[in-house]
Every structure is written in structure tokens, then in C-alpha cells.
Design a protein around this motif. Structure first.
Motif, mmCIF file in Angstrom:
data_model
loop_
_atom_site.group_PDB
_atom_site.id
_atom_site.type_symbol
_atom_site.label_atom_id
_atom_site.label_comp_id
_atom_site.label_asym_id
_atom_site.label_seq_id
_atom_site.Cartn_x
_atom_site.Cartn_y
_atom_site.Cartn_z
ATOM 1 N N ASP A 41 0.863 -1.299 0.032
ATOM 2 C CA ASP A 41 0.025 -0.062 -0.095
ATOM 3 C C ASP A 41 0.846 1.203 -0.013
ATOM 4 N N TRP A 42 0.642 2.186 -0.897
ATOM 5 C CA TRP A 42 1.384 3.232 -0.878
ATOM 6 C C TRP A 42 1.577 4.013 0.183
ATOM 7 N N GLU A 43 0.396 4.078 0.856
ATOM 8 C CA GLU A 43 0.265 4.944 2.121
ATOM 9 C C GLU A 43 0.709 4.166 3.285
ATOM 10 N N LYS A 44 1.255 2.986 3.248
ATOM 11 C CA LYS A 44 1.735 2.394 4.420
ATOM 12 C C LYS A 44 3.204 1.623 4.197
ATOM 13 N N ASN A 70 2.174 13.400 -2.854
ATOM 14 C CA ASN A 70 2.903 12.366 -2.092
ATOM 15 C C ASN A 70 3.762 11.656 -2.920
ATOM 16 N N HIS A 74 7.142 8.928 -1.648
ATOM 17 C CA HIS A 74 6.822 7.613 -1.962
ATOM 18 C C HIS A 74 7.957 7.125 -2.705
ATOM 19 N N GLU A 223 -9.997 12.619 -3.615
ATOM 20 C CA GLU A 223 -8.726 12.488 -4.025
ATOM 21 C C GLU A 223 -8.681 12.241 -5.615
#
Length: 276
Positions: A41-44, A70, A74, A223
């Protein structure tokens, strides 16, 4: 021994095609996505290390788009973990005319790893697998007012080159700009689909602000709405109104024309309206 390849975005438009093509070549794969095990997951980022361990090369498709603020952070983090885990090669899917994407490209180019960058136009498959399919099925298109044209690229061509970059060394250190062979307005693109279906697809242009309001009323997540506004304001301002022959030069064949994409896709039945 064939390298172990991690496909990020393995269930997406490009990733799923690359997975199929590398499977046919019997390349060992690890799938990377929010529903894979282990998940990516790009956010984790705390879970990335487990996914990257033992990997030789990575195909990077960033979600939702490298235009997202972001993305730079990343991609930098991904490069750091790739180097830590002795990854040898990165193949990055990038976008034409996106300043944030160019910044991410620079990070990959300066990573010290082997790299190839695929800078792509809008996908033809957005009309059959993405954001425009619903409106085509309704036979009613409402679209922001645009003056620019786009050289839509077919994903079979793009992923053929991506696979080539993963299995051959001749693409190391190369940046390719990928377009279709012709420039089309979005109105003409929808018109070609209507003509092939022998049906009427109404087309109405409205100001971008009104279009965004409509998306909000439909309940689209914020988003995605932000990204759509950004792309229509930035990428579709005319900066990409050019056709490039990089694909033909390196693959020895002409890219698929949008007209051929439409003919092939219409035969699949994806645009047929189910009558009850």
C-alpha cells in the motif's frame, strides 16, 4: 536464472497485462497491491520491506498518479528500500507533461540502479476499462471544455515495451515517450466509438468547475476529483499535442491506432448495453 520481478499495481491496467506477459515467458513474479499477500500500500510504507525482500527488479505503477503530491516522497522511499534490498532494476511508468512525474523520474535516474522510464500519453483503454466506460454505456457523455488533442496510446504497446525493459538489457538508462500515431480530440474519440457501434452517443461540453461539481454530486471520492481537475487543467492544456516515434524505433513496429483499438474493443462487447 530469471530475475524475480515485483509488479506494483499488479491488478491495474498496465500491471495486470505485464503479469500475463511475464507469466507466458515463465518469469518468477511477486504481485504488489493492497489485496496481495504480503500487501503493498503506497500509504503504508512500514509494510514495503517485506514485499521487496529478495526482489531483483520492480515495475512501478504509482497510484493514483505520479501527479499526486505524495508521489515524490513515496518514490524516494521505494528507491531507498530497493537499494537496501539489493534490487538491481527499476522500470517506472510516468506521464507526459506532469511536473511531479518528472521529479520522480529524476529520482529514479539518480538512484544508482538500472532504470528505464516509460513516459506515457493517456491510455486508449480509459474508454473501455476506466473513467469513460460508464458514460459510453449510458450513451451520454458530459465532458469538460477542451481545445487540446491527445495521442492516445494502446496499453498492449506500452506493456510490450515494459516487458521488454524487464527482460532485456538494451533499455537500461533509456527514457521513452509513448504515444499513439495520431492526435485526436476527446469528442472525436467518443465519436469513433459511436460510429463503430452504429449508435448515437450524445456529447455535451461544460466548464471544468461544473464538471467537478457533477463529480461531487455523483459521490466520487475527493482524491480522484482532485486528480481529474489537475489533469484537465495541467496535462490537457495543449503541452502534449505531439506524436513521438520512440515506440516504433525500439520495438520495430508501429503503435496501434485508436481506430484499430475501437474496432477490436467493440468486438469484445464491453460497450454493448445489456437490455432487460
Amino acid at each position: 536464472m530469471k530475475p524475480l520481478t515485483l509488479i506494483l499495481g499488479s491488478s491495474g491496467k498496465t500491471g495486470s497485462r505485464i503479469v500475463n506477459k511475464l507469466n507466458q515467458l515463465r518469469y518468477p513474479l511477486r504481485l504488489g497491491g493492497r489485496k496481495t499477500i504480503p500487501a503493498f500500500d503506497w500509504e503504508k510504507s512500514e509494510g514495503w520491506d517485506e514485499v521487496i525482500q529478495g526482489i531483483d527488479q520492480i515495475y512501478i505503477s504509482y497510484q493514483p498518479d505520479l501527479a499526486h503530491p505524495n508521489s515524490i516522497h513515496h518514490i524516494q522511499k521505494l528507491i531507498e528500500l530497493s537499494k537496501k534490498n539489493n534490487v538491481k532494476r527499476l522500470v517506472l511508468l510516468s506521464g507526459r507533461g506532469e511536473p511531479e512525474a518528472f521529479a520522480c523520474e529524476k529520482l529514479v535516474e539518480n538512484s544508482g540502479l538500472e532504470w528505464t522510464i516509460l513516459r506515457s500519453s493517456w491510455f486508449s483503454q480509459n474508454f473501455s476499462e476506466g473513467m469513460f466506460l460508464g458514460q459510453i454505456l449510458e450513451r451520454k457523455v458530459i465532458f469538460p471544455k477542451l481545445k487540446s488533442t491527445e495521442p492516445f496510446v494502446d496499453l498492449e504497446d506500452l506493456t510490450d515495451l515494459a516487458v521488454d525493459a524487464l527482460v532485456k538489457n538494451v533499455h537500461i538508462g533509456k527514457k521513452y515517450e509513448l504515444t499513439g500515431p495520431t492526435l485526436l480530440s476527446f469528442q472525436d474519440a467518443f465519436g469513433q466509438i459511436a460510429k463503430e457501434l452504429n449508435e448515437t452517443i450524445s456529447y455535451e461540453e461544460i466548464p471544468l468547475d461544473a464538471y467537478v461539481t457533477m463529480l461531487n454530486e455523483y459521490g466520487l471520492d475527493q482524491e480522484t476529483i482532485w486528480l481529474i481537475r489537475y489533469l484537465f487543467e495541467t496535462v490537457l492544456d495543449g503541452r502534449n499535442e505531439s506524436v513521438v516515434d520512440d515506440f516504433e524505433k525500439v520495438m520495430g513496429k508501429k503503435p496501434k491506432d485508436f481506430t484499430n483499438y475501437v474496432k477490436e474493443t467493440a468486438k469484445s462487447g464491453i460497450w454493448d448495453v445489456v437490455k432487460t
